[in-house]
Design an enzyme around this catalytic site. Structure first.
Site, PDB file in Angstrom:
ATOM      1  N   ARG A 269      44.273  54.324  41.833  1.00 56.85           N
ATOM      2  CA  ARG A 269      43.526  53.080  41.991  1.00 56.85           C
ATOM      3  C   ARG A 269      44.404  51.939  42.507  1.00 56.85           C
ATOM      4  O   ARG A 269      43.969  51.151  43.349  1.00 56.85           O
ATOM      5  CB  ARG A 269      42.908  52.664  40.651  1.00 56.85           C
ATOM      6  CG  ARG A 269      41.691  53.506  40.318  1.00 56.85           C
ATOM      7  CD  ARG A 269      40.995  53.021  39.075  1.00 56.85           C
ATOM      8  NE  ARG A 269      39.744  53.754  38.935  1.00 56.85           N
ATOM      9  CZ  ARG A 269      38.839  53.519  37.995  1.00 56.85           C
ATOM     10  NH1 ARG A 269      39.045  52.584  37.097  1.00 56.85           N
ATOM     11  NH2 ARG A 269      37.737  54.216  37.952  1.00 56.85           N
ATOM     12  N   GLU A 357      33.871  44.978  24.433  1.00 55.62           N
ATOM     13  CA  GLU A 357      34.887  44.588  25.426  1.00 55.62           C
ATOM     14  C   GLU A 357      35.642  43.332  24.996  1.00 55.62           C
ATOM     15  O   GLU A 357      36.753  43.078  25.464  1.00 55.62           O
ATOM     16  CB  GLU A 357      34.210  44.378  26.789  1.00 55.62           C
ATOM     17  CG  GLU A 357      35.201  44.227  27.926  1.00 55.62           C
ATOM     18  CD  GLU A 357      34.564  44.297  29.304  1.00 55.62           C
ATOM     19  OE1 GLU A 357      33.485  44.916  29.460  1.00 55.62           O
ATOM     20  OE2 GLU A 357      35.148  43.733  30.249  1.00 55.62           O
TER      21      GLU A 357
END
Ligand SMILES: Cc1cc2nc3c(=O)[nH]c(=O)nc-3n(C[C@H](O)[C@H](O)[C@H](O)COP(=O)(O)OP(=O)(O)OC[C@H]3O[C@@H](n4cnc5c(N)ncnc54)[C@H](O)[C@@H]3O)c2cc1C
Length: 542
Positions: A269, A357
């Site tokens: 990535r 999160e």
């Protein structure tokens, strides 16, 4: 929602509130792909193998206690969600599981490649609706938490419907207000992901950990316009079918930056992000400032076999993959840092919990795909359970004077007519561009220092000058002002932490410190707004 359900089943009376409609406002409902858990139905697996993969991705910085909870309790939550009605995709009588980059086993469950997030959100909304001990309140934005003597006592909010100030008295508070990727001009976020959880926690006296680790997804969708679909949907397309990444001149380029892509999905990535941004910088980007992702070399039948319904949904958006490449580029997608909690999900403030999160630490410097929804389930369940247990032994001494200051601040803000023309929305847009350009996927000390200076200037000189209309019903100006205030606090925490980490590790890439430095094998803890961070050794188990 999971936290509310767990708290109610442990005997608490719960208020579940959201600044938009409950269960429809954040990231969960947008996630269309997979949820990782070692249920071992597709092939033999064990939570300890899932943990080893998670720790490896975290580059040495995981809070291993939290990572282990995520991996150990994930399977229970996946199966519980099924009992509550989530229809995980099945094959020959077992739940189907796919692999994804970084997972050494096929452990990612899904509903289908379009509906995983919407389906789990619907299950939780339905379950919440069945429980009389949970009172649901939508369209209330929490702007401050109420604390006394390091104990959470409630919260202050604004009701979007009528502009009224609402105060909540509570024996415990769980912050499950999601991530911060809306801080960036390029993001995969919903409108409600401006990092308010982190600012609320910091103002209340809780700690934040590793705020520098924002995950940037390399091939987020830029163009053509895509409605009702996940902007980070291209990853499985690439690893199943091998889409080509091409620059604005339709040339493959990843090999020039140390990747060997050539129609395969091999570039990591960070290499993919770096090479796309460098091509754009060199004037070789696509019209929307990214790269082309091209599937035209793949026979249509193969596209359809792999992703049938998704291909149809794309066609409804006017995108025919057999004929047209799409434009993609890096975008802010997830936040690994966040509120510092113990294994009960309790923060440094008694009775203040965090979940989802909003919590930092479980993924260290980098998150594996599929681990975030599992985190929301597992940490939500734990936060709810422990908050409910905590209040059984708590007597809370609520005094209305505790909220007077917040209420007065709000009244003064509403009464003020600004002489200046700058709106909170305009400053939010400026902040998003600033964060993208100076604290984005590739950072330098110089750019970060400039970002921090500008953030502090807005906080000091401009925030109090923003025009806010005095309308009562649906006053979005007011909502955006409070969002901006929180976004600035959270952005400053990200930038300050990124400035202090003079190395590159996982999602934090410093062009002026390109190597990983073993001296920085430590977590960064922020205690108060503006304070210098303290460093701690990562929590290890076994
Ligand atoms: C496009 C996209 C795709 C993703 N795909 C995947 C995937 O396939 N697999 C995976 O594991 N993860 C995925 N993720 C990440 C994952 O979806 C999130 O990390 C997870 O859903 C977060 O859940 P949460 O409950 O913590 O927060 P959210 O679901 O974001 O919920 C937070 C809620 O808090 C509310 N809120 C915020 N501020 C306030 C306030 N001040 N007052 C009141 N309410 C407030 C919001 O309205 C929202 O409803 C994806 C994320 C995105 C954006």
């Amino acid at each position: 929602m999971y936290a509310a359900i767990a708290a109610a089943r442990h005997g608490a009376s719960v208020i579940l509130l959201d600044k938009s409609l409950i269960g429809r406002g954040g990231a969960t409902v947008m996630a269309q792909m997979t949820v990782a858990a070692a249920i071992g139905q597709q092939e033999p697996d064990d939570w300890t193998i899932h943990l080893a993969d998670t720790l490896q991705a975290g580059r040495g910085l995981c809070n291993e206690e939290l990572s282990a909870l995520l991996c150990r309790e994930g399977p229970k939550r996946i199966l519980e969600m099924e009992q509550w009605g989530t229809r995980w995709a099945r094959e020959n009588g077992h739940i189907k599981q796919e692999t994804a980059p970084g997972h050494s086993r096929r452990r990612c469950c899904y509903v289908d490649f379009l509906n995983t997030g919407p389906a789990v959100a619907a299950t939780l909304r339905r379950k919440v609706g069945e429980i009389s001990e949970i009172r649901r309140i939508s369209n209330v934005t929490i702007i401050e938490l109420v604390t006394k003597d390091d104990r959470a006592l409630g919260a202050v909010g604004v009701n979007l419907n009528d502009g009224e100030i609402v105060t909540f008295q509570a024996k415990a508070v769980i912050l499950a207000a999601g991530g911060l990727t809306k801080l960036y001009a390029r993001n995969s976020a919903s409108a409600n992901m401006g990092g308010e959880a982190y600012a609320l926690a910091l103002w209340a006296g809780a700690e934040l950990v590793d705020m520098e680790f924002v995950q940037f997804f390399p091939i987020g969708h830029l163009a053509p316009r895509l409605v009702g679909m996940d902007p980070i949907m291209w990853d499985p397309f690439r690893y199943k079918l091998g889409g080509k990444l091409l620059n604005g001149h339709f040339e493959e380029f990843v090999d020039r930056y140390g990747g060997t892509d050539f129609g395969q999905y091999t570039a990591t990535r960070d290499v993919a992000s770096y090479s796309i941004l460098k091509e754009v910088e060199a004037g070789c980007g696509t019209p929307h400032g990214g790269a082309y992702l091209d599937f035209r070399h793949i026979p249509e039948i193969q596209l359809r076999t792999a992703f049938g319904p998704v291909i149809d949904r794309l066609l409804l958006n006017g995108i025919d993959l057999a004929k047209t490449p799409v434009e993609v580029g890096p975008m802010a997608h997830y936040h690994m840092g966040g509120v510092r909690v113990n294994s009960d999900m309790e923060t440094a403030v008694n009775g203040l919990y965090a979940a989802g999160e909003a919590v930092g630490g479980a993924h260290g410097a980098n998150r594996l795909s599929g681990n975030a929804i599992t985190e929301a389930f597992v940490f939500g369940e734990r936060a709810g359970t422990h908050a409910a247990d905590n209040i059984k032994k708590t007597k809370v001494n609520w005094q209305s004077k505790l909220v007077e200051a917040a209420v007065e601040r709000l009244k003064a803000l509403r009464a003020r007519r600004s002489k200046r023309d700058v709106t909170a929305a305009a400053l939010q847009a400026e902040l998003q561009n600033l964060m993208w350009e100076k604290a984005g996927p590739f950072r330098t000390g110089e750019k970060l220092a400039a970002a921090l200076a500008r953030i502090q200037q807005i906080q000091k000189d401009e925030l109090s000058n923003v025009s806010v209309t005095d309308e009562t019903s649906y006053n979005l100006d007011l909502q955006e002002w409070f969002e901006l205030r929180a976004m600035l606090t959270t952005a400053a925490a990200v930038v300050r932490s990124a400035l202090a980490r003079n190395e590159s590790r996982g999602a934090h890439q410093r062009e002026d410190f390109p190597d990983t430095d073993p001296g920085f094998l430590k977590n960064q803890v922020l205690k108060r707004e503006g304070d210098v961070a303290r460093w701690t050794a990562p929590l290890k188990i076994g």
